[in-house]
Design a protein around this motif. Structure first.
Motif, mmCIF file in Angstrom:
data_model
loop_
_atom_site.group_PDB
_atom_site.id
_atom_site.type_symbol
_atom_site.label_atom_id
_atom_site.label_comp_id
_atom_site.label_asym_id
_atom_site.label_seq_id
_atom_site.Cartn_x
_atom_site.Cartn_y
_atom_site.Cartn_z
ATOM 1 N N UNK A 190 41.919 27.280 42.241
ATOM 2 C CA UNK A 190 40.606 27.919 42.162
ATOM 3 C C UNK A 190 40.462 28.987 43.247
ATOM 4 N N UNK A 191 40.922 28.677 44.455
ATOM 5 C CA UNK A 191 40.832 29.650 45.549
ATOM 6 C C UNK A 191 41.620 30.914 45.212
ATOM 7 N N UNK A 192 42.831 30.746 44.693
ATOM 8 C CA UNK A 192 43.654 31.899 44.343
ATOM 9 C C UNK A 192 43.019 32.714 43.219
ATOM 10 N N UNK A 193 42.441 32.016 42.225
ATOM 11 C CA UNK A 193 41.804 32.725 41.121
ATOM 12 C C UNK A 193 40.618 33.544 41.568
ATOM 13 N N UNK A 194 39.751 32.955 42.420
ATOM 14 C CA UNK A 194 38.582 33.683 42.905
ATOM 15 C C UNK A 194 38.995 34.812 43.844
ATOM 16 N N UNK A 195 39.999 34.568 44.675
ATOM 17 C CA UNK A 195 40.494 35.615 45.580
ATOM 18 C C UNK A 195 41.042 36.793 44.792
ATOM 19 N N UNK A 196 41.782 36.519 43.716
ATOM 20 C CA UNK A 196 42.311 37.590 42.862
ATOM 21 C C UNK A 196 41.190 38.422 42.278
ATOM 22 N N UNK A 197 40.142 37.749 41.775
ATOM 23 C CA UNK A 197 39.008 38.467 41.197
ATOM 24 C C UNK A 197 38.314 39.330 42.253
ATOM 25 N N UNK A 198 38.120 38.766 43.443
ATOM 26 C CA UNK A 198 37.455 39.499 44.519
ATOM 27 C C UNK A 198 38.290 40.697 44.958
ATOM 28 N N UNK A 199 39.592 40.505 45.084
ATOM 29 C CA UNK A 199 40.461 41.607 45.492
ATOM 30 C C UNK A 199 40.370 42.754 44.473
ATOM 31 N N UNK A 200 40.344 42.415 43.196
ATOM 32 C CA UNK A 200 40.241 43.449 42.162
ATOM 33 C C UNK A 200 38.897 44.174 42.238
ATOM 34 N N UNK A 201 37.821 43.436 42.518
ATOM 35 C CA UNK A 201 36.505 44.064 42.658
ATOM 36 C C UNK A 201 36.479 45.019 43.852
#
Length: 511
Positions: A190-201
């Motif tokens: 979950x942490x990696x998934x949310x971090x990926x989304x945030x990095x893309x934003x």
């Protein structure tokens, strides 16, 4: 571990390793793990053995003279009190840890640990977000004096992104359902998934700020954004949870104020369950349009080339052959061009094989009656249009249908759809009916037609049968249940001769 602790644990294992405790301890563990508020309730044993009576009577300091009853109950609270008072001097939790390992916890303990892990994950992602800071802007921005404005824009949207991530803690942010499912697989995932989304934003935020130097903001294509943010051009694809998280972050953070109604009205899309069993990897017809609109409003250019539509427009520019247009080409069709696509009716089929047969038959008819039909085409008399949806309709298919069908509030050509009589075919039909409720007509997709061909069908799987039992088709509510009861699915190729005859008949009818 000290020598005293080691000896104590050996003594515990030796004492409770007696055969009379085995079944009791397994039941105790189950009760303990299910408990939300510590040791309470009873362990019930069905017809205890003599060894079990001897072990439990000894521990509970009781004597059970009547051993003929079927069930005997032992207080868990009393067990805890005796464990703390006897030579072991420990809790049930400590006992189970020694006997079964540290993973044994009550439901309440697991809930508390999960909540703590959830908060720690959100906190870590927020700290990562803050660590990005505001990048050094290009020389041109500083020289023109636009750097300050760009920095303010960067900081504004970074604040929006941080609010979105923070809202995950209270589970108020859109997309939290996806994050919860990831978290159930593992906090790290979950942490990696949310971090990926945030990095893309964040990468999108910088790209949009830099494009502000130009007269117009330029959209960035999703695979390019994904590659720049993660190194993987497909990491943000909708079928991946981080991609869906990014979409919700995009909607929540980057849409204009006018788009807030768009967000709120469709906020439950992430939890939407189709009665025919759709999966995240393949959005429904309405979802696909919503997803594409979400990307575009957020400044992300979606894939407008692989989305295509195959159709046959007899007489359009005096050509009698099938055509394939990309979504980009469909969107470029001007009003004058669409006007030449006027049709008497639209016929849509699910499978390319059926589309080919119907197209070939129309061309053959044209070759046999070239003069009469050519005159009709030159006179711009409406003729039927044939579209192949080729599975779940692409956005290009839907866009073309909307262009051709025109103003849905007025009278116009009808949309006749024929597909397989199975889960997928009915789902496509229902999607088209929902998209074009005033124009949609089912074409050979009824119970009478199904029953006539059911003996030629393929057996349904149990999963397909279950989906169809609860499916409600707007044009015939019991159709799904009838197919489930019969137990066979049918491919539309079985009645292609009937479709061909009716398709050819449409050329001589006035719609």
């Amino acid at each position: 571990m000290s020598e005293t602790q080691s000896k104590s644990e050996k003594a515990v294992r030796a004492y409770f390793g007696q055969s009379g405790f085995g079944r009791f301890l397994d039941e105790l563990r189950g009760k303990f793990e299910a408990s939300g508020a510590g040791p309470r309730g009873y362990v019930e044993l069905y017809r205890p053995t003599e060894d079990e009576f001897e072990a439990l009577d000894g521990f509970y300091e009781i004597y059970t003279p009547d051993r003929s009853r079927p069930v005997y109950r032992y207080s868990i609270r009393r067990f805890e009190q005796l464990m703390r008072a006897n030579r072991f001097q420990m809790s049930i939790s400590e006992l189970l840890r020694i006997l079964y390992g540290p993973e044994v916890r009550t439901r309440g303990q697991r809930r508390a640990a999960s909540a703590e892990s959830w908060e720690a994950m959100i906190r870590e992602v927020r700290e990562t977000l803050r660590a990005f800071g505001v990048p050094v802007l290009c020389e041109e921005a500083r020289e023109t004096g636009e750097a300050g404005e760009m920095e303010r824009e960067l900081l504004y949207y970074r604040g929006r992104i941080e609010e979105w991530v923070g809202g995950m803690r209270e589970e108020t942010s859109p997309g939290v359902g996806i994050l919860r499912k990831l978290f159930a697989s593992g906090p790290e995932e979950a942490r990696e998934g949310l971090t990926t989304a945030v990095r893309a934003l964040l990468v999108l935020n910088e790209a949009q700020a830099r494009s502000g130097l130009q007269s117009e903001h330029e959209s960035i294509r999703l695979p390019v954004l994904s590659a720049q943010a993660t190194g993987d051009a497909h990491a943000l694809d909708w079928k991946h949870p981080p991609g869906r998280l990014f979409w919700w972050g995009l909607v929540a953070c980057f849409h204009s104020r006018e788009a807030e109604s768009f967000v709120s009205s469709d906020i439950h899309m992430e939890a939407e369950e189709d009665s025919l069993g759709k999966e995240h990897g393949e959005p429904s017809l309405s979802q696909a349009q919503l997803i594409r609109e979400g990307y575009r409003r957020g400044g992300v250019a979606d894939d407008d080339l692989s989305s295509q539509v195959m159709f046959f427009a007899p007489g359009w520019d005096l050509h009698w052959e099938e055509r394939v247009l990309t979504l980009r080409q469909v969107e470029r069709l001007a009003g004058a061009t669409v006007g030449t696509l006027r049709c008497s009716a639209v016929y849509a089929v699910e499978n390319p094989s059926v589309f080919a047969i119907l197209t070939d038959s129309a061309v053959k008819r044209y070759m046999q009656n070239r003069t009469r039909i050519q005159t009709q085409a030159q006179a711009k008399e409406p003729m039927p249009l044939l579209v192949c949806v080729n599975g779940q309709p692409s956005v290009a298919v839907v866009k073309l249908l909307k262009l051709v069908l025109g103003n849905l509030a007025q009278d116009g050509p009808q949309l006749w759809y024929s597909g397989d009589l199975d889960v997928k075919g009915l789902e496509i039909a229902r999607g088209l009916q929902q998209c074009f409720p005033q124009r949609y007509r089912s074409w050979r997709m009824d119970s009478g037609h199904y029953i006539r061909y059911s003996h030629l069908g393929i057996p349904l799987t149990d999963a397909e049968r279950l989906r169809l039992e609860t499916a409600d088709m707007p044009w015939e509510s019991k159709l799904g249940n009838i197919i489930a009861t019969k137990g066979f699915k049918l491919h539309q190729e079985l009645w292609v001769n009937e479709l061909e005859r009716e398709w050819l008949g449409a050329f001589s009818q006035k719609k």
